[in-house]
Scaffold this motif. Structure first.
Motif, PDB file in Angstrom:
ATOM      1  N   ALA A 181       0.811  -1.211   0.000  1.00  0.00           N
ATOM      2  CA  ALA A 181       0.000   0.000   0.000  1.00  0.00           C
ATOM      3  C   ALA A 181       0.849   1.268   0.000  1.00  0.00           C
ATOM      4  CB  ALA A 181      -0.926  -0.002   1.213  1.00  0.00           C
ATOM      5  N   ASP A 182       2.070   1.178   0.547  1.00  0.00           N
ATOM      6  CA  ASP A 182       2.918   2.374   0.589  1.00  0.00           C
ATOM      7  C   ASP A 182       3.889   2.425  -0.595  1.00  0.00           C
ATOM      8  OD1 ASP A 182       4.412   0.219   1.315  1.00  0.00           O
ATOM      9  OD2 ASP A 182       5.190   1.060   3.183  1.00  0.00           O
ATOM     10  N   GLY A 183       3.675   1.532  -1.567  1.00  0.00           N
ATOM     11  CA  GLY A 183       4.636   1.383  -2.658  1.00  0.00           C
ATOM     12  C   GLY A 183       4.709   2.563  -3.608  1.00  0.00           C
TER      13      GLY A 183
ATOM     14  N   GLU B 251       6.430  -0.031  10.504  1.00  0.00           N
ATOM     15  CA  GLU B 251       6.614  -0.594   9.162  1.00  0.00           C
ATOM     16  C   GLU B 251       8.079  -0.424   8.777  1.00  0.00           C
ATOM     17  OE1 GLU B 251       4.794  -2.362   6.627  1.00  0.00           O
ATOM     18  OE2 GLU B 251       6.914  -2.379   6.180  1.00  0.00           O
ATOM     19  N   ILE B 252       8.825  -1.478   9.007  1.00  0.00           N
ATOM     20  CA  ILE B 252      10.270  -1.366   8.804  1.00  0.00           C
ATOM     21  C   ILE B 252      10.671  -1.537   7.351  1.00  0.00           C
ATOM     22  CG2 ILE B 252      10.700  -3.793   9.248  1.00  0.00           C
ATOM     23  CD1 ILE B 252      13.189  -3.126  10.592  1.00  0.00           C
ATOM     24  N   GLY B 253       9.714  -1.926   6.523  1.00  0.00           N
ATOM     25  CA  GLY B 253      10.029  -2.103   5.105  1.00  0.00           C
ATOM     26  C   GLY B 253       9.572  -3.452   4.571  1.00  0.00           C
TER      27      GLY B 253
ATOM     28  N   THR C 164       0.822  -3.826   4.467  1.00  0.00           N
ATOM     29  CA  THR C 164       0.173  -4.736   3.530  1.00  0.00           C
ATOM     30  C   THR C 164      -0.288  -6.036   4.186  1.00  0.00           C
ATOM     31  OG1 THR C 164       1.618  -3.802   1.855  1.00  0.00           O
ATOM     32  CG2 THR C 164       0.370  -5.737   1.217  1.00  0.00           C
ATOM     33  N   GLY C 165       0.606  -6.745   4.882  1.00  0.00           N
ATOM     34  CA  GLY C 165       0.241  -8.045   5.462  1.00  0.00           C
ATOM     35  C   GLY C 165      -0.907  -7.928   6.448  1.00  0.00           C
ATOM     36  N   VAL C 166      -0.771  -7.028   7.425  1.00  0.00           N
ATOM     37  CA  VAL C 166      -1.825  -6.851   8.421  1.00  0.00           C
ATOM     38  C   VAL C 166      -3.105  -6.360   7.734  1.00  0.00           C
ATOM     39  CG1 VAL C 166      -2.524  -5.442  10.403  1.00  0.00           C
ATOM     40  CG2 VAL C 166      -0.258  -6.518  10.380  1.00  0.00           C
ATOM     41  N   LEU C 167      -2.949  -5.473   6.757  1.00  0.00           N
ATOM     42  CA  LEU C 167      -4.131  -4.964   6.051  1.00  0.00           C
ATOM     43  C   LEU C 167      -4.828  -6.067   5.265  1.00  0.00           C
ATOM     44  CD1 LEU C 167      -3.022  -1.416   4.831  1.00  0.00           C
ATOM     45  CD2 LEU C 167      -4.110  -2.115   6.977  1.00  0.00           C
TER      46      LEU C 167
ATOM     47  N   GLY D 213       7.534  -6.809  -6.654  1.00  0.00           N
ATOM     48  CA  GLY D 213       7.903  -6.834  -5.237  1.00  0.00           C
ATOM     49  C   GLY D 213       9.326  -6.356  -4.985  1.00  0.00           C
ATOM     50  N   GLY D 214       9.810  -5.441  -5.810  1.00  0.00           N
ATOM     51  CA  GLY D 214      11.195  -4.978  -5.680  1.00  0.00           C
ATOM     52  C   GLY D 214      11.405  -3.881  -4.656  1.00  0.00           C
ATOM     53  N   VAL D 215      10.346  -3.500  -3.943  1.00  0.00           N
ATOM     54  CA  VAL D 215      10.455  -2.397  -2.987  1.00  0.00           C
ATOM     55  C   VAL D 215      10.212  -2.913  -1.579  1.00  0.00           C
ATOM     56  CG1 VAL D 215       9.507  -0.163  -2.278  1.00  0.00           C
ATOM     57  CG2 VAL D 215       9.625  -0.766  -4.711  1.00  0.00           C
ATOM     58  N   GLN D 216      11.180  -2.704  -0.698  1.00  0.00           N
ATOM     59  CA  GLN D 216      10.925  -2.994   0.719  1.00  0.00           C
ATOM     60  C   GLN D 216      10.935  -1.665   1.484  1.00  0.00           C
ATOM     61  OE1 GLN D 216      12.945  -6.423   2.387  1.00  0.00           O
ATOM     62  NE2 GLN D 216      12.657  -7.590   0.519  1.00  0.00           N
TER      63      GLN D 216
END
Ligand code: FES
Ligand code: FES
Lengths: 770, 157
Positions: free
Chosen positions: A11-13, A471-473, A479-482, B95-98
């Motif tokens: 979601a923060d992507g 949200e450490i990254g 996303t997972g919790v959401l 999925g390239g963004v953490q």
């Protein structure tokens, strides 16, 4: 079930790829002052004078802070031996002596240079064994006066000791067919996230408001309070997006300086570490010595193990090294059946920068030692290395060294999965000279700390999650919790959001550590979502004149199952509820259920068991260049049990990232200390981080072996992929060159040395034959 | 001293010492916070921007060297009516963004690669990324994203 188990985009992507995300390092306030810290350049000394009078009157200087401003003693939970500034005695190069707030960075630097420090040098104690030796100078002569959170063995330069003992170890050694003994030494590894430590603090309505990209906001809040001698609730921590952490952002670091200086100046204060301050002063994974002695039967059955782990605490217990001391015995005795075991895990003071948590804490070096040691046992028995492992692997229902029964053990399945992807026999028979292969199984923990979350429904039928999960990254919060919440509420993923991490609004959370966010926060959010769902269904049942058991929520609409035209939008349910029963919302919470273990076998153990245990196996094939000693990882296979895969693509990303950090640790990352215990590698030229060229092809298989108390069965996923890497690469290198490698990292130099030693020996023995 | 260049297509003029880093000019003078100060030593690539189409480490790039050049940052990427550029979209899809702290720099490096290279494969992608450290992802998904964006491109833009 449609959302959970899909690789939804984070979601923060979009903000992140657009450069619009505002990280801790981007956060600014108007009228902010710049803070800088004066740090010690000697490892051990008595402070005879610290005169800040000139500095305080220099242009642009607004305040100077010293030890008098931070009276408290702190430490990560167990031993409170850390003061913010060196008080009377200096214990490491880099220890803070004073801090300055000024209008500009240049003015702050100039003021630091004008602080007059007079010192009487003391004999530094730098080496682990020297520190424990009889007659060594005590680094904390007042160690007995420090507050501790629990009883444990300590004394002199021994900061802490955890012990585990089971069965009759000595008797087992007496009847052994073979006894093998090894010693291993491993280095410091630095987390080095791209974003350095940074904080902006403001004093407002009698409280400290701190913006800091921390992994564990409640820990930072508590530690600031402890160091400053104030109430915990007088601090509010707000977490902007975090630019990486890996354990390095669990502890309080720069925040207290900003707090003291904002109080003194009445202005917001910002402090930002330089890259060299990061490397030189922010606690890395500790260096350690691991000694293992093992009794084995002729058929390869492990009979007993006696192990000693000596870990470097550095100058104080501000990092997690003491807290996790007992993880070392648990990981040494958590994968294989070892009926008789005796482990001592010692954490030792030295006059070096304090060490701290790095992803996997002491796991990577304990596993490295255990697996090299097992390979040596296999060689001495003339036994296949995989067979030795399979023979001794803990099966479902068997116990770890702490007596904890692993009912869901999945180690053989993980080993079999790896074998399916790359059969051991093939890898073995296809080996060429200077190529090696290894496989390593592992049991690991999910961090068990509690979590709270709340959820409210908005007037438009969307949902907002409020929590202090960081949200450490990984995407676990955003996303997972959401995904878990959206699934439970029957909302589209884009209709569920999470509000910014803030200790004032979010319930307690144990931090983004030990893969616990999806597990702990996932459980708390699921609990809240279940209550919210019940509220929605109750109101909707009246609206639809149906039983709430007959209702389902799909894409934001509540409908009577099987009767598609009898439906009402969640937004209408929210509106009806508003004036009927009140706004829809609920809080959820989670604490890990008690895990039975044998408490009689442990002493000084803060971590007593492996919560939501998870299982994995890694395999590597490597090639060693006999001319240069360079190691190339040709192929890498991972099979990892995650309980339930909430977002498979994100888990894969954690595996790939963790493995590459492990490769760095195995092959080149080494935060070296110099003759004064100072960090030598204080820039990214000499502390080399893995690049795209270092990343091998990785086959990753995600296994689902549900945890009965995980959210929808999920357990931890993000931390463990780093842990077996050094072991599996080390064992593969040993296989390639036929030699136990007792030290990390496996640099070209050390590998070449190992090869030539063998050749020298071969030459010598040839000469004897002549 | 005054320095003129174009910034994301707009002519700009800044009065700072010539040795001031381009990164601090972007962040402090123009409020463009996309490029990050990761290391400040030219080692991590989090500060990567394009100067006349070439990726540079803006933290060690003197603003004087940008005189007359076209400077592009992540904020100025043209997505041709789409919400994101191809590489931005591919990074999310794969999925390239953490944590994302490296990502503005990675986006700029890969944008330059896609604009200039006609045949893009695993090794050209890896070597183009040699100056961009990502501590989170292990690079594989970034590489997958770059490959996918290159395939969608069908050659240079
Ligand atoms: S910030 Fe410029 S290269 Fe790291
Ligand atoms: S995504 Fe975190 S550094 Fe690349």
């Amino acid at each position: 079930m449609t959302l959970v188990g899909t690789s939804a985009r984070r979601a923060d992507g979009e903000d992140k790829v657009r450069g619009a995300a505002r990280y801790g390092m981007d956060y600014l306030e108007h009228g902010t002052l710049v803070a800088k810290v004066l740090r010690s350049t000697v490892p051990a000394a008595r402070i005879t004078e610290l005169d800040c009078s000139t500095a305080a009157s220099m242009p642009g200087v607004r305040a100077v802070a010293t030890a008098a401003d931070a009276p408290g003693l702190s430490g990560l939970v167990i031993v409170k031996d850390q003061s913010l500034f060196a008080t009377d005695v200096i214990r490491y190069v880099g220890e803070p002596l004073a801090a300055v707030a000024a209008d500009t960075a240049e003015q702050a630097e100039a003021a630091l240079a004008a602080i007059d420090v007079s010192l009487e040098p003391l004999e530094p104690v730098l080496d682990l064994e020297q520190s424990l030796a009889e007659g060594s100078r005590l680094i904390h002569p007042d160690w007995e006066s420090y507050e501790t959170a629990m009883p444990g063995t300590r004394g002199g330069n021994l900061a802490w000791e955890s012990r585990v003992e089971r069965g009759d170890v000595d008797a087992a050694f007496d009847r052994a067919h073979l006894v093998v003994e090894d010693e291993f030494r491993t280095q410091r590894q630095h987390q080095s996230p791209i974003e350095p430590h940074v904080a902006v603090a403001r004093y407002e309505q009698g409280r400290y408001v701190v913006h800091t990209p921390t992994q564990f906001p409640f820990n930072v809040r508590g530690r600031i309070a402890e160091l400053l001698g104030i109430r915990i609730s007088d601090v509010r921590v707000i977490v902007p997006p975090i630019g990486g952490g890996f354990g390095g952002k669990l502890d309080v670091m720069v925040e207290p300086f900003a707090c003291i200086l904002t109080r003194k100046t009445g202005r917001p204060v910002r402090i930002l570490n330089s890259r060299s301050e990061e490397l030189a002063t922010c606690g890395p994974r500790e260096n350690a010595i691991v000694r293992l002695r093992t009794a084995v039967a002729a058929d390869g059955t492990l009979l007993a193990q006696d192990g000693e782990v000596i870990a470097d605490n550095g100058a104080n217990s501000s990092g997690e090294t003491v807290l996790v001391a007992n993880v070392a015995p648990l990981v040494l005795g958590g994968t294989y059946r070892i009926p008789n075991a005796r482990y001592a895990s010692k954490v030792v003071y030295t006059n070096t920068p304090p060490t701290a948590a790095f992803r996997g804490v002491n796991g990577p070096y304990c596993v490295y030692a255990q697996e090299q040691h097992l390979d040596r046992i296999a060689r001495e028995l003339g036994m296949d290395r995989r067979t030795l492992r399979m023979k001794n692997l803990i099966r479902a229902g068997e116990s770890m060294v702490n007596g904890q029964q692993l009912d869901d053990a999945f180690l053989t399945q993980a080993m079999d999965k790896v074998d399916e992807i790359r059969p051991w026999q093939d890898a073995h028979t296809e080996r060429k000279p200077f190529r090696g292969v290894a496989v390593v199984p592992l049991t690991w923990i999910t961090n068990p700390l509690p979590a709270g979350a709340s959820i409210k429904l908005e007037e438009d039928g969307t949902a907002t999650v409020t929590c202090a999960g960081a949200e450490i990254g990984t995407g676990a919060v955003t996303t997972g919790v959401l995904q878990i919440v959206a699934e439970q509420l029957g909302l589209r993923l884009e209709d569920v959001r999470v509000s910014p991490t803030d200790t004032d609004t979010g319930g307690y959370d144990g931090g983004a550590q030990g893969s616990r966010t999806t597990y702990g926060m996932g459980n708390a959010a699921l609990d809240a979502a279940t209550k919210v769902r019940d509220q929605v269904l109750e109101v909707a049942a009246t609206m639809l004149e149906a039983g709430s058991d007959d209702l389902e929520i799909v894409d934001g609409t509540v409908r009577v199952a099987g009767v598609p035209d009898q439906q009402v939008a969640v937004a209408s349910v929210v509106a009806t509820a508003m004036f009927d029963s009140g706004p829809i919302g609920a809080s959820g919470k989670f604490a890990t259920p008690p895990i039975p273990f044998d408490s009689g076998c442990m002493a000084g153990a803060a971590v007593t068991s492996f919560a939501a245990p998870l299982y994995q196996a890694h395999m590597a094939e490597v090639e060693v260049d006999p001319e240069t000693g360079r190691v190339t990882v040709l192929r890498y296979v991972v099979a990892q049990d995650v309980g339930r895969a909430i977002n498979p693509q994100m888990i894969e990303g954690q595996i790939q990232g963790g493995v590459l950090q492990g490769i760095g640790y195995a092959l080149f990352e080494n935060l070296r200390l110099g003759d004064n215990g100072e960090v030598i590698d204080d820039d990214l030229e000499s502390y080399r981080l893995p690049t795209a060229a270092d990343a091998p092809p990785i086959d990753a298989a995600i296994l689902e072996n549900p945890c009965s108390y995980g959210p929808l069965g999920a357990k931890g996923a993000a931390e463990p992929p780093i842990i077996p890497v050094a072991a599996v690469i080390g064992c593969a290198v040993s296989d390639a060159i036929g030699k136990t490698m007792n030290e990390l990292p496996l640099t070209p130099f050390s590998v070449l040395q190992a090869i030539t030693e063998d050749q020298d020996r071969a030459v010598r023995s040839d000469q004897r034959h002549l | 001293m005054s320095h003129s260049f174009t910034l994301n297509g707009q002519p700009v003029d800044v009065a700072v010492a010539g040795m001031t880093s381009l990164l601090s000019v972007l962040r402090d003078q123009f409020g463009l916070l996309g490029a990050k100060l990761g290391c400040g030593e030219g080692r991590c690539g989090a500060c990567t921007v394009l100067v006349d189409g070439e990726p540079v480490d803006s933290c060690i790039y003197p603003v004087a060297n940008a005189e007359g050049a076209a400077v592009r940052t992540v904020e100025g990427l043209e997505s041709h009516g789409e919400p994101l550029t191809r590489i931005q979209d591919a990074l999310l899809e794969h999925g390239g963004v953490q944590c994302g702290a490296c990502i503005p720099g990675v986006v700029m490096t890969l944008t330059a690669l896609l604009e200039t290279e006609s045949s893009i494969d695993d090794s050209t992608i890896r070597s183009s990324l040699s100056g961009n450290i990502c501590r989170c992802t292990g690079y594989q998904k970034i590489i997958d994203a770059a490959q996918a964006a290159a395939n969608a491109n069908g050659g240079p833009q």
